[in-house]
Design a protein around this motif. Sequence first.
Motif, PDB file in Angstrom:
ATOM      1  N   PRO A 266       0.825  -1.207   0.000  1.00  0.00           N
ATOM      2  CA  PRO A 266       0.000   0.000   0.000  1.00  0.00           C
ATOM      3  C   PRO A 266       0.860   1.258   0.000  1.00  0.00           C
ATOM      4  O   PRO A 266       2.024   1.243   0.398  1.00  0.00           O
ATOM      5  CB  PRO A 266      -0.790  -0.124   1.306  1.00  0.00           C
ATOM      6  N   LEU A 267       0.254   2.372  -0.446  1.00  0.00           N
ATOM      7  CA  LEU A 267       0.961   3.637  -0.441  1.00  0.00           C
ATOM      8  C   LEU A 267       1.207   4.134   0.975  1.00  0.00           C
ATOM      9  O   LEU A 267       2.216   4.784   1.253  1.00  0.00           O
ATOM     10  CB  LEU A 267       0.163   4.684  -1.230  1.00  0.00           C
ATOM     11  N   ILE A 268       0.270   3.834   1.883  1.00  0.00           N
ATOM     12  CA  ILE A 268       0.378   4.241   3.278  1.00  0.00           C
ATOM     13  C   ILE A 268       0.160   3.010   4.141  1.00  0.00           C
ATOM     14  O   ILE A 268      -0.789   2.250   3.910  1.00  0.00           O
ATOM     15  CB  ILE A 268      -0.666   5.321   3.625  1.00  0.00           C
TER      16      ILE A 268
ATOM     17  N   HIS B  58       5.626   3.820  -4.795  1.00  0.00           N
ATOM     18  CA  HIS B  58       5.947   5.174  -5.246  1.00  0.00           C
ATOM     19  C   HIS B  58       7.080   5.135  -6.276  1.00  0.00           C
ATOM     20  O   HIS B  58       7.025   5.839  -7.298  1.00  0.00           O
ATOM     21  CB  HIS B  58       6.371   6.037  -4.057  1.00  0.00           C
ATOM     22  N   LEU B  59       8.091   4.329  -6.004  1.00  0.00           N
ATOM     23  CA  LEU B  59       9.206   4.219  -6.945  1.00  0.00           C
ATOM     24  C   LEU B  59       8.728   3.656  -8.280  1.00  0.00           C
ATOM     25  O   LEU B  59       9.185   4.076  -9.352  1.00  0.00           O
ATOM     26  CB  LEU B  59      10.311   3.335  -6.359  1.00  0.00           C
ATOM     27  N   ASP B  60       7.790   2.721  -8.224  1.00  0.00           N
ATOM     28  CA  ASP B  60       7.242   2.137  -9.440  1.00  0.00           C
ATOM     29  C   ASP B  60       6.544   3.197 -10.286  1.00  0.00           C
ATOM     30  O   ASP B  60       6.725   3.270 -11.506  1.00  0.00           O
ATOM     31  CB  ASP B  60       6.271   1.020  -9.074  1.00  0.00           C
ATOM     32  N   TYR B  61       5.747   4.056  -9.636  1.00  0.00           N
ATOM     33  CA  TYR B  61       5.056   5.121 -10.363  1.00  0.00           C
ATOM     34  C   TYR B  61       6.045   6.125 -10.967  1.00  0.00           C
ATOM     35  O   TYR B  61       5.864   6.585 -12.106  1.00  0.00           O
ATOM     36  CB  TYR B  61       4.084   5.852  -9.436  1.00  0.00           C
ATOM     37  N   LEU B  62       7.080   6.454 -10.209  1.00  0.00           N
ATOM     38  CA  LEU B  62       8.098   7.361 -10.754  1.00  0.00           C
ATOM     39  C   LEU B  62       8.797   6.732 -11.951  1.00  0.00           C
ATOM     40  O   LEU B  62       9.076   7.408 -12.955  1.00  0.00           O
ATOM     41  CB  LEU B  62       9.116   7.695  -9.667  1.00  0.00           C
ATOM     42  N   GLY B  63       9.084   5.438 -11.886  1.00  0.00           N
ATOM     43  CA  GLY B  63       9.698   4.750 -13.015  1.00  0.00           C
ATOM     44  C   GLY B  63       8.798   4.740 -14.241  1.00  0.00           C
ATOM     45  O   GLY B  63       9.271   4.878 -15.375  1.00  0.00           O
TER      46      GLY B  63
ATOM     47  N   THR C 145      -5.200  16.125 -10.371  1.00  0.00           N
ATOM     48  CA  THR C 145      -5.802  14.835 -10.715  1.00  0.00           C
ATOM     49  C   THR C 145      -6.059  13.957  -9.489  1.00  0.00           C
ATOM     50  O   THR C 145      -6.472  12.817  -9.631  1.00  0.00           O
ATOM     51  CB  THR C 145      -4.895  14.077 -11.703  1.00  0.00           C
ATOM     52  N   ARG C 146      -5.758  14.501  -8.289  1.00  0.00           N
ATOM     53  CA  ARG C 146      -6.018  13.819  -7.021  1.00  0.00           C
ATOM     54  C   ARG C 146      -5.352  12.442  -6.947  1.00  0.00           C
ATOM     55  O   ARG C 146      -5.975  11.453  -6.566  1.00  0.00           O
ATOM     56  CB  ARG C 146      -7.527  13.696  -6.781  1.00  0.00           C
ATOM     57  N   GLN C 147      -4.097  12.391  -7.332  1.00  0.00           N
ATOM     58  CA  GLN C 147      -3.355  11.140  -7.274  1.00  0.00           C
ATOM     59  C   GLN C 147      -2.862  10.901  -5.846  1.00  0.00           C
ATOM     60  O   GLN C 147      -2.147  11.750  -5.294  1.00  0.00           O
ATOM     61  CB  GLN C 147      -2.168  11.172  -8.228  1.00  0.00           C
ATOM     62  N   PRO C 148      -3.196   9.780  -5.220  1.00  0.00           N
ATOM     63  CA  PRO C 148      -2.804   9.563  -3.824  1.00  0.00           C
ATOM     64  C   PRO C 148      -1.304   9.409  -3.608  1.00  0.00           C
ATOM     65  O   PRO C 148      -0.810   9.689  -2.522  1.00  0.00           O
ATOM     66  CB  PRO C 148      -3.554   8.282  -3.443  1.00  0.00           C
ATOM     67  N   TRP C 149      -0.560   8.968  -4.633  1.00  0.00           N
ATOM     68  CA  TRP C 149       0.875   8.750  -4.446  1.00  0.00           C
ATOM     69  C   TRP C 149       1.663  10.053  -4.438  1.00  0.00           C
ATOM     70  O   TRP C 149       2.863  10.061  -4.152  1.00  0.00           O
ATOM     71  CB  TRP C 149       1.418   7.799  -5.502  1.00  0.00           C
ATOM     72  N   ARG C 150       1.000  11.173  -4.680  1.00  0.00           N
ATOM     73  CA  ARG C 150       1.654  12.479  -4.643  1.00  0.00           C
ATOM     74  C   ARG C 150       2.126  12.845  -3.240  1.00  0.00           C
ATOM     75  O   ARG C 150       3.148  13.520  -3.058  1.00  0.00           O
ATOM     76  CB  ARG C 150       0.684  13.544  -5.158  1.00  0.00           C
TER      77      ARG C 150
END
Length: 450
Positions: free
Chosen positions: A7-9, A291-296, A99-104
């Motif tokens: 999970p993100l959190i 989070h790293l996956d989304y940045l990649g 865009t209300r992205q939770p990983w921000r």
Amino acid sequence: MSLDKQPLIPPDLTHADISRRISDLVLNQPSPRAWKLALVISGLLTLMLLAGLGAVFSAGVGLFGINIPVAWGMPIVNTIWWIGIAHAGTLISAVLLLTRQPWRASINRLAEAMAMVAIICAGIYPFLHLGRPWLAYYLLPYPDSMDLWPQWRSPLVWDFFAIAGYLVFTFCFLYLSLLPDFATLRDRARTRAVQLIYAVLALGWRSSAIHWARYERANRIMAALAAPIVFSVTGILSLDLAVSIVPGFHFTIFPPYFVAGALFSGFATVAMLAVSMRSLFGLQDLITRTHLDYLGRMMLVFALVVDYAYLQEMFTAWYSADEFYRAVYLDRWSGPYAPVWWGMILCNVMAAQLLWFSSVRRLPWALFSLGVIGNLGMWLERFQIVYTSTHADFMPSAWDSIWPTTWDWAIYAGTLGLFTLVLLIFVRIAPLVSMHDMRKQIHRRRQHER
């Protein structure tokens, strides 16, 4: 737990845990040894920058590796590179907010701080390159009795207003996001002096309903303004090259090409910072592998756009039947700067394809390495655009191969040191993860669970 389902959190994290965990990094936790070592190294590099600035101001721009026909050289290369890094930081925070992205929530503070420091590093070079920096005010529309007005048709004048406006906007955007966190630090500080410092920085924030309503409204307005400002600054910067008639510069796709390149290098830098900070301060549960996956993924998207621009450039050179444009590309492939071009392809095209694999994106050291490679590739791209397009132009009698000097490298290394130094200090006086955004995500998760 499977990395694909991480999970993100953390599910057991509460509002109080977030406030305590992040504020303690600033108020109570001692600085790690690695932080102190990095601070010393970056401080020494910053001193090198100051020495380089003093030398150039006293001896002139002849210390740089610039000469006819390459009259711009490293100062412009590094300006474009630093601005590219700055832009992605603002765009990451703003677009993900809209865009209300939770990983921000876990990375927006790093992105905003990165943008602020990078634009300062970028602004150093144009003043150096002026040769007579004390006359920089000629770019301003000041009333002058001698009728020395700015040349409004010059993209260099547009650059001044674009970069200055972006600097002001970036500072306001970062400071606005810090207000609630400064108030938290004020309330949790143990000494009176620290309480007073953060009380001044918090500007009287009391977490009242009207404060939050105005904050959310202002944040949305700033985020909505961020995207056009970012695109306009990078677009204007690219016009320095595109409006010229020099083969290799005169290319209509440069504005979106530069924007994509800026976002690729910016996301690569955010990924490097995220990996570094999570390791340095033990934030693996707040900056997760997801989070790293989304940045990649974002790095891969903009790397593919940049790769398409490379193909478009080569196709245009061939299809236009312009012998000068074709000569530029043949020179890039086999001329004195050929290693730069092929190195760019290795970094931005071949190495970037590793980002297709989720196992690579989620592996911290691998993503960090690809971030370094991506930034190196984007620097090589800016180098080959500025140098290879001008060192062999229309006049064979003016052809020459110009290379950076020791002072070029010293000042560049110094700006890297300044960038690192300011960020290291920033994460010790301000939360490197946004507390109020994390608390907001916890609240939304609880609502969703109900």
